[in-house]
Design an enzyme around this catalytic site. Structure first.
Site, PDB file in Angstrom:
ATOM      1  N   ILE A  69       0.835  -1.208   0.000  1.00 21.54           N
ATOM      2  CA  ILE A  69       0.000   0.000   0.000  1.00 21.54           C
ATOM      3  C   ILE A  69       0.873   1.264   0.000  1.00 21.54           C
ATOM      4  O   ILE A  69       0.571   2.235  -0.698  1.00 21.54           O
ATOM      5  CB  ILE A  69      -0.939  -0.018   1.235  1.00 21.54           C
ATOM      6  CG1 ILE A  69      -1.939  -1.189   1.123  1.00 21.54           C
ATOM      7  CG2 ILE A  69      -1.689   1.303   1.375  1.00 21.54           C
ATOM      8  CD1 ILE A  69      -2.736  -1.448   2.401  1.00 21.54           C
ATOM      9  N   ASP A  85      14.343   2.246  11.378  1.00 20.35           N
ATOM     10  CA  ASP A  85      13.444   1.332  12.092  1.00 20.35           C
ATOM     11  C   ASP A  85      12.553   2.198  12.976  1.00 20.35           C
ATOM     12  O   ASP A  85      13.010   2.811  13.943  1.00 20.35           O
ATOM     13  CB  ASP A  85      14.253   0.343  12.932  1.00 20.35           C
ATOM     14  CG  ASP A  85      13.349  -0.714  13.577  1.00 20.35           C
ATOM     15  OD1 ASP A  85      12.133  -0.463  13.691  1.00 20.35           O
ATOM     16  OD2 ASP A  85      13.874  -1.773  13.947  1.00 20.35           O
ATOM     17  N   ASN A  94       1.952   4.746   7.278  1.00 19.61           N
ATOM     18  CA  ASN A  94       1.472   3.527   6.598  1.00 19.61           C
ATOM     19  C   ASN A  94       2.126   2.261   7.137  1.00 19.61           C
ATOM     20  O   ASN A  94       1.503   1.202   7.123  1.00 19.61           O
ATOM     21  CB  ASN A  94       1.740   3.664   5.088  1.00 19.61           C
ATOM     22  CG  ASN A  94       1.666   2.333   4.381  1.00 19.61           C
ATOM     23  OD1 ASN A  94       0.578   1.808   4.130  1.00 19.61           O
ATOM     24  ND2 ASN A  94       2.824   1.747   4.090  1.00 19.61           N
ATOM     25  N   TYR A 137      -3.077  -6.393  16.916  1.00 17.24           N
ATOM     26  CA  TYR A 137      -3.327  -5.601  15.702  1.00 17.24           C
ATOM     27  C   TYR A 137      -4.622  -4.797  15.850  1.00 17.24           C
ATOM     28  O   TYR A 137      -4.650  -3.585  15.596  1.00 17.24           O
ATOM     29  CB  TYR A 137      -3.415  -6.551  14.505  1.00 17.24           C
ATOM     30  CG  TYR A 137      -3.533  -5.870  13.160  1.00 17.24           C
ATOM     31  CD1 TYR A 137      -2.435  -5.266  12.562  1.00 17.24           C
ATOM     32  CD2 TYR A 137      -4.749  -5.852  12.465  1.00 17.24           C
ATOM     33  CE1 TYR A 137      -2.537  -4.653  11.316  1.00 17.24           C
ATOM     34  CE2 TYR A 137      -4.857  -5.239  11.223  1.00 17.24           C
ATOM     35  CZ  TYR A 137      -3.747  -4.649  10.650  1.00 17.24           C
ATOM     36  OH  TYR A 137      -3.858  -4.028   9.421  1.00 17.24           O
ATOM     37  N   GLY A 181      -4.976 -26.795   6.467  1.00 12.61           N
ATOM     38  CA  GLY A 181      -4.858 -27.818   5.427  1.00 12.61           C
ATOM     39  C   GLY A 181      -5.503 -27.399   4.111  1.00 12.61           C
ATOM     40  O   GLY A 181      -5.391 -28.098   3.117  1.00 12.61           O
TER      41      GLY A 181
HETATM   42  P1  NAP Z   1       3.455  -4.564   3.682  1.00 12.73           P
HETATM   43  O1  NAP Z   1       3.790  -4.574   2.227  1.00 12.73           O
HETATM   44  O2  NAP Z   1       3.995  -5.633   4.557  1.00 12.73           O
HETATM   45  O3  NAP Z   1       3.857  -3.127   4.245  1.00 12.73           O
HETATM   46  C1  NAP Z   1       4.289  -2.867   5.543  1.00 12.73           C
HETATM   47  C2  NAP Z   1       5.402  -1.826   5.437  1.00 12.73           C
HETATM   48  O4  NAP Z   1       5.749  -1.377   6.740  1.00 12.73           O
HETATM   49  C3  NAP Z   1       6.651  -2.399   4.790  1.00 12.73           C
HETATM   50  O5  NAP Z   1       7.079  -1.549   3.748  1.00 12.73           O
HETATM   51  C4  NAP Z   1       7.655  -2.428   5.933  1.00 12.73           C
HETATM   52  O6  NAP Z   1       8.959  -2.147   5.446  1.00 12.73           O
HETATM   53  C5  NAP Z   1       7.141  -1.296   6.844  1.00 12.73           C
HETATM   54  N1  NAP Z   1       7.527  -1.498   8.237  1.00 12.73           N
HETATM   55  C6  NAP Z   1       7.097  -2.478   9.077  1.00 12.73           C
HETATM   56  N2  NAP Z   1       7.712  -2.366  10.260  1.00 12.73           N
HETATM   57  C7  NAP Z   1       8.533  -1.298  10.178  1.00 12.73           C
HETATM   58  C8  NAP Z   1       9.450  -0.683  11.077  1.00 12.73           C
HETATM   59  N3  NAP Z   1       9.662  -1.145  12.305  1.00 12.73           N
HETATM   60  N4  NAP Z   1      10.136   0.398  10.645  1.00 12.73           N
HETATM   61  C9  NAP Z   1       9.964   0.867   9.382  1.00 12.73           C
HETATM   62  N5  NAP Z   1       9.114   0.346   8.503  1.00 12.73           N
HETATM   63  C10 NAP Z   1       8.411  -0.737   8.889  1.00 12.73           C
HETATM   64  O7  NAP Z   1       1.883  -4.615   3.889  1.00 12.73           O
HETATM   65  P2  NAP Z   1       0.717  -3.573   3.511  1.00 12.73           P
HETATM   66  O8  NAP Z   1      -0.506  -4.383   3.415  1.00 12.73           O
HETATM   67  O9  NAP Z   1       1.106  -2.697   2.367  1.00 12.73           O
HETATM   68  O10 NAP Z   1       0.589  -2.714   4.865  1.00 12.73           O
HETATM   69  C11 NAP Z   1       0.631  -1.297   4.907  1.00 12.73           C
HETATM   70  C12 NAP Z   1      -0.326  -0.805   5.992  1.00 12.73           C
HETATM   71  O11 NAP Z   1      -1.660  -1.111   5.606  1.00 12.73           O
HETATM   72  C13 NAP Z   1      -0.122  -1.443   7.366  1.00 12.73           C
HETATM   73  O12 NAP Z   1      -0.242  -0.459   8.374  1.00 12.73           O
HETATM   74  C14 NAP Z   1      -1.287  -2.420   7.465  1.00 12.73           C
HETATM   75  O13 NAP Z   1      -1.665  -2.676   8.799  1.00 12.73           O
HETATM   76  C15 NAP Z   1      -2.352  -1.655   6.718  1.00 12.73           C
HETATM   77  N6  NAP Z   1      -3.442  -2.478   6.224  1.00 12.73           N
HETATM   78  C16 NAP Z   1      -3.227  -3.539   5.428  1.00 12.73           C
HETATM   79  C17 NAP Z   1      -4.293  -4.307   4.993  1.00 12.73           C
HETATM   80  C18 NAP Z   1      -4.117  -5.518   4.102  1.00 12.73           C
HETATM   81  O14 NAP Z   1      -5.071  -6.311   3.990  1.00 12.73           O
HETATM   82  N7  NAP Z   1      -2.998  -5.685   3.437  1.00 12.73           N
HETATM   83  C19 NAP Z   1      -5.605  -3.983   5.393  1.00 12.73           C
HETATM   84  C20 NAP Z   1      -5.805  -2.883   6.225  1.00 12.73           C
HETATM   85  C21 NAP Z   1      -4.716  -2.137   6.632  1.00 12.73           C
HETATM   86  P3  NAP Z   1      10.269  -2.850   6.055  1.00 12.73           P
HETATM   87  O15 NAP Z   1       9.870  -4.266   6.393  1.00 12.73           O
HETATM   88  O16 NAP Z   1      11.282  -2.745   4.976  1.00 12.73           O
HETATM   89  O17 NAP Z   1      10.610  -2.038   7.247  1.00 12.73           O
END
Ligand code: NAP
Length: 249
Positions: free
Chosen positions: A17, A57, A84, A149, A199
């Site tokens: 995202i 981080d 995000n 979460y 499974g």
């Molecule tokens: P994602 O690709 O796993 O994105 C998460 C991002 O957060 C990664 O780029 C990660 O980068 C970064 N991150 C995590 N921990 C961090 C830290 N300690 N310091 C710096 N960066 C950090 O998954 P996504 O679905 O796009 O998630 C983005 C947001 O959308 C999240 O807040 C999630 O809760 C929210 N969301 C997702 C969904 C869904 O169904 N996918 C639904 C509702 C809300 P690094 O690992 O490189 O640090």
């Protein structure tokens, strides 16, 4: 090009995202600072969008302060903050340990708090400062097996509402975006876990998650990014909202 002259800091801007938000804001003319732990995906999106990749981080408040200073040095004062970055580990509540609870709170709730504080001066000085936080429908209702979460996302919706109330009447707005299941690594990992435990195949597990969205299909990162770009528009005065996105229409 509604964001010409804007500078947006997007946490987690290298993947999923966050990467889609970076592309959407760049398409509207914003300069970008992309923050995360892994440099390679940040650099790939930075190259594509003309942005700046910054490794940090976000669970370390001093790394947030350094990242915001680096962003300012590269692209000028911040006008938009997109919180995000997030993590979503899953386990039954009885098997959720305190370390997991703390890690989720540190990433999903404490980090946005520190980012908002670090950016606040710039955002208040801007003509139309914007904070947008990617919460979740789990910020508005309960789901099984993701207690930290759900709690962290409820918390960050509250943080946006509090900031919105406190700075109402200024040029700053603060809003939460609350998507259902989006097709990113978080959902891929959740589907893999469900498949391993039950499974069923991973495709069936993904379909089961998709069916929980009102529209019955997974959202795309671009569906979320479109709403974020709308909220960042200087002419959009929406403040203190928690905007649910559950279908693709
Ligand atoms: P994602 O690709 O796993 O994105 C998460 C991002 O957060 C990664 O780029 C990660 O980068 C970064 N991150 C995590 N921990 C961090 C830290 N300690 N310091 C710096 N960066 C950090 O998954 P996504 O679905 O796009 O998630 C983005 C947001 O959308 C999240 O807040 C999630 O809760 C929210 N969301 C997702 C969904 C869904 O169904 N996918 C639904 C509702 C809300 P690094 O690992 O490189 O640090």
């Amino acid at each position: 090009m509604r964001l010409q002259g804007a500078h947006a800091l997007v946490t987690g801007g290298g993947t999923g995202i966050g990467a889609a938000i970076a592309r959407a804001l760049a398409a509207e003319g914003a300069r970008l600072s992309l923050v995360g732990r892994r440099l390679a995906p940040l650099e790939a999106v930075a190259e594509e969008t003309g942005g700046t990749a910054i490794r940090a981080d976000l669970v370390e408040p001093e790394q947030i302060a350094r990242a915001v200073a680096e962003a300012r040095a590269a692209n000028g004062p911040l006008t938009i903050l997109v919180n995000n970055a997030g993590i979503a580990p899953s386990a039954p509540f009885a098997r959720t340990d305190a370390a997991t609870w703390r890690a989720v709170m540190a990433t999903n709730l404490d980090a946005p708090f520190h980012c908002c504080k670090a950016a606040l001066g710039d955002l208040l000085a801007a003509e139309a400062g914007r904070i947008v936080t990617i919460a979740s429908v789990a910020g508005l209702e309960g789901f099984a097996y993701v207690a930290p979460y759900v709690a962290s996302k409820h918390g960050v919706v509250g943080l946006m509402r509090a900031i919105a109330a406190e700075y109402a009447g200024t040029s700053l707005t603060a809003n939460a975006v609350c998507p259902g299941f989006v097709d990113t690594d978080i959902v891929a990992n959740a589907a893999a876990l469900i498949a391993a435990k039950s499974g069923m195949g991973e495709e069936e597990a993904r379909a089961q998650l998709a069916r929980q969205n009102k529209g019955g299909t997974l959202l795309t990162p671009e569906d979320v990014a479109k709403v974020v770009a709308e909220l960042c528009d200087p002419s959009n005065r929406t403040n203190g909202a928690a905007i649910t996105i559950e279908d693709r229409s």
